[in-house]
Design a protein around this motif. Structure first.
Motif: not given
Length: 85
Positions: A73-85
């Motif tokens: 599931x890609x949602x968790x990693x996309x959320x983490x990367x979005x928070x960093x960006x």
């Protein structure tokens, strides 16, 4: 492939530190379930590594210690990367 892309992108990163995450793997100590966002260096609170050498070493270590596990599931990693960006 990582070195090819990294050799280009490193010039746009002044401190040469890279946030490095994996996804879709069962990692210790939770080897019986998939993790959809984990730090490849083992420290989720500071997932940064220094330079391309450490990127390659972290990936090699993750390949040895993590088992591919699904579904991914890609949602968790996309959320983490979005928070960093």
């Amino acid at each position: 492939m990582i070195n090819s892309v990294g050799n280009i992108l490193q010039f746009y990163n002044t401190d040469k530190q890279v946030n490095l995450f994996g996804f879709g793997g069962a990692v210790p100590p939770y080897s019986q379930r998939a993790s959809h966002c984990f730090a490849l260096n083992g420290d989720i609170f500071n997932p940064r590594v220094n330079g391309l050498g450490e990127v390659a070493a972290a990936y090699a270590n993750a390949i040895r210690s993590a088992n591919l596990y699904g579904p991914t599931h890609f949602a968790d990693i996309l959320s983490q990367v979005n928070a960093i960006a």
